[in-house]
Design an enzyme around this catalytic site. Structure first.
Site, mmCIF file in Angstrom:
data_model
loop_
_atom_site.group_PDB
_atom_site.id
_atom_site.type_symbol
_atom_site.label_atom_id
_atom_site.label_comp_id
_atom_site.label_asym_id
_atom_site.label_seq_id
_atom_site.Cartn_x
_atom_site.Cartn_y
_atom_site.Cartn_z
ATOM 1 N N HIS B 151 123.762 37.239 53.449
ATOM 2 C CA HIS B 151 123.328 36.125 53.626
ATOM 3 C C HIS B 151 122.141 35.617 53.043
ATOM 4 O O HIS B 151 121.262 36.182 52.570
ATOM 5 C CB HIS B 151 123.149 35.740 55.251
ATOM 6 C CG HIS B 151 124.371 35.521 55.853
ATOM 7 N ND1 HIS B 151 125.029 36.592 56.385
ATOM 8 C CD2 HIS B 151 125.129 34.576 56.436
ATOM 9 C CE1 HIS B 151 126.192 36.365 57.145
ATOM 10 N NE2 HIS B 151 126.173 34.822 57.021
ATOM 11 N N LYS B 155 117.882 32.707 57.254
ATOM 12 C CA LYS B 155 118.664 33.312 58.367
ATOM 13 C C LYS B 155 117.805 34.172 59.290
ATOM 14 O O LYS B 155 117.249 35.009 58.510
ATOM 15 C CB LYS B 155 120.118 34.092 57.942
ATOM 16 C CG LYS B 155 120.927 34.188 59.302
ATOM 17 C CD LYS B 155 122.239 35.065 58.782
ATOM 18 C CE LYS B 155 123.224 35.184 59.847
ATOM 19 N NZ LYS B 155 123.281 34.265 60.886
#
Lengths: 267, 267, 267, 267
Positions: B151, B155
């Site tokens: 990701h 995050k």
């Protein structure tokens, strides 16, 4: 028959004049036997001796070896190299266990034998060496870098030595260029999913039946990603590096640590 | 001009007879506004209302909505669903925060409104749902399974919810088939390179600038590997799942949790 | 010695009561010898005979084989299967060359031997079978699908049979769902970089030294991609499929074509 | 308030003394507007003018620009560069359409303005430039090399310009090192699955909805594979290359073609 044998001998002698005479130490081990086979197949190389632990090193001299390949064990490899250097024989060494002191002693020895070359390489896979090199070169141009290494599940240590070495090279290149650590907003990671931090670089170790040795360096910036992946499917892949080492060591006197300098990647 | 407008209205009315009348709640949020746009573009759907938090739910009734899409916030989503169900409006819900109790209350409510369907889906990406499903189906046929999720570096939690859910499904499938944990001979891992263990499945979280949301399930056995990878480049990818949900919810009365049952993957 | 042999025989007899008695035809070929070894290692299977082309099929009867594995050649495989079926022995067949007529004749034969099962599988790699299945299942949910297969450079045909079969399954699934061909605005492609069109699906064949057999199905929609990749590193990977076939064929009377039906992937 | 504004102005003036003064031509185009934004965000750069096609180039002089970024159109870019060079302004050019003659005219012009630098780069993605460079460097060490490029399905030409350029560099590196073409035993390929042959290198073009611009160079030898992959998810990825170009062009007088020479990858 006699005549034919004579002819063959003449041919062999004629050939050997232009071919490089190579011996293998540890020739019955897994890597040593592959190396002997690789020498046999390579153009311009002649396999003149295969020794294992019970054989005397004097055989190298008797066989008039010009280069010796050492795939033995840590306890004898430095002794083997000393013998070879003192007899003017170049060395290509894949045995592990060379610490700073052993490397320094070998450098001092080579200073007294200026024409002799020794290559000590922790990794003979040209692909792995290129992957490390490219990772280090690219590292400063990207905001983020992480490494994923994947191996068979019988491996006892994590991360792999190659991954740790790659992380060290990447970390060094980024610090030298004044690039900070990769951004990471992680606040909750109760089970350690973010992996190991090695020289400021995240390293992830996957273990999967069916795999051999694989590694990816992932580099990312806004809107783009660069991935450098190396797959080792078989240890036969090390042999092109061994052969390249044999061919180059004769023109690289002194101690060379790592195959990189022989690849001539400069611009 | 008047006549022309009248004609258009007639056409619109004619069309609406066969089209599904859809309203969006949370229509000014990121997901809600994408959903409204997706409804506008989809064949056979008609967007009849866009509500945000200051609007009265009575608008749904006035607009004669047949399906409502809810991308609001956890604190109001159950209330919205209750209102819709009590007015005979089907629901497609992408808002998070539905716990077991809320799901049970909704099931009880739907038992009293037997013709109405509610789909509550934690993930509307058809690709992500398929990747999870395939990972679970394949899990029992391989000796090893590990998950790598990648990701963007903003995050805050690791591993991702999708990765944890995939690991749970994989672990469950393996236990049900009597398959043990993946083999792992690791003895030395001082820095945690082997990642998190979630339901007996190793999960690795990579964070890299330039990425959005990506996941790989790696499955290995002697001599082979199966890899199932899903890449989300943009949240627009959720919208084909939302549209599929809207079309299917009208023929799936009762509560459906997860998009899987609508994909009709059976043999 | 006599006593010891007797003991062993007793043990073997005791074991064989609960184990499945398996014979291998073509046992000296590459696949056959791997299959024999796989049977020896597998729990619950007992290798009772290994035949090659000079051996009489009567050995199967004498050895009381319950299942026979056929890795022979196209010219004799149907004859072998007929002999086995007529003697009540189940068959697992990996030999190629079965056309529609041969399959029909075997179906007719099996109708007269209702308890006997025959599995004829063009591919015993469970991973490859799953990859094909998942590709076909996912195909209708994505706007675009293309296939890349990668093999060693000694392969004489392109694309691979597995890639062509995957394309056919994908194309069939898309047509059944009313999904059109993948979008493609290509106007200039003078050298054929866009690859082959097989059943409306683009297939690309890469040939690379170091590889064995690998395949990727790439599926894409707005904002997302799903990738299903299978890697065969070694033909040993086929053996878990062969063993699964042996275990399942005894409870699947009649003709089964392809390993899929034994994988029990239904929901 | 007045005093505060004055202070701010002084600060701005002080800053501008050490900052590089940058103008953008084609500032309302897609690339030009991204470039203007990138300059605004970059440390040490000051955006002093944004021109589009109706603006006079004299604005560059009035704004005292030190570097001009040109993202205009082929028909005016050479004229823009000539004006800038004649006024002692360095140029960073991303506009396409520069043929050999135009480059030669610019070299001649720069010979008369020895302190001025011009960078003309067909690709400002640092990742793409590195991927090409690494592919070329690695090419001679592997038996096989093939290229797979993947783009959105609205692209009208195949293969991509970057893939063709990479193939040319790879082919050139292999010929220079005396390495022959990649091995290929293909005899049957009725539908052209083996793709295009560009400079003796196979190139495969995949078109998939959801993708932007991606490329893989696959290099293989016995037992190993090296993969160099670049993903462009968004044209914002070009901007780090533009900013790097602006910073470096002032110390690189003369004509530089391609971003490579600014990356300083030599060892």
């Amino acid at each position: 028959m006699t005549e034919r044998t004579a002819t063959e001998t003449t041919t062999a002698a004629a050939t050997s004049a232009s071919e490089l005479r190579v011996a293998v130490l540890g020739a019955r081990g897994r890597m040593g036997s592959e190396a002997a086979q690789a020498v046999r197949r390579a153009d311009g190389l002649q396999l003149v001796a295969e020794l294992d632990h019970e054989d005397s090193l004097e055989v190298l001299v008797a066989a008039d070896a010009q280069v010796v390949i050492d795939f033995t064990v840590p306890s004898v490899t430095e002794h083997n190299v000393r013998f070879a250097v003192e007899h003017g024989i170049h060395c290509v060494v894949g045995t592990t266990g060379w610490d700073h002191e052993a490397l320094d002693r070998t450098r001092a020895l080579l200073a007294r034998h200026p024409g002799v070359g020794v290559l000590i390489a922790p990794n003979f896979s040209i692909g792995a060496v290129l992957a490390m090199r490219f990772s280090a070169q690219a590292a400063r141009f990207f905001e983020s870098v992480e490494i994923v290494e994947l191996h068979h599940p019988d491996k006892v240590d994590a991360p792999s030595g190659t991954a740790a070495r790659t992380a060290a090279l990447v970390g060094e290149a980024r610090r030298a260029a004044g690039v900070g650590p990769s951004p990471d907003a992680t606040e909750q990671d109760p089970d350690g999913a973010r992996g190991a931090l090695v020289d400021d670089v995240r390293v992830h170790s996957v273990r999967l039946r069916g795999l051999v040795a694989h590694q990816e360096t992932l580099l990312g910036s806004l809107g783009e990603q660069l991935t450098i992946r190396h797959d080792s499917f078989d240890r036969v892949s090390f042999m092109s590096g061994v052969v390249l080492g044999v061919r180059q060591v004769v023109s690289h006197p002194g101690l060379t640590h790592g195959l990189d300098d022989y690849l001539d990647l400069g611009l």
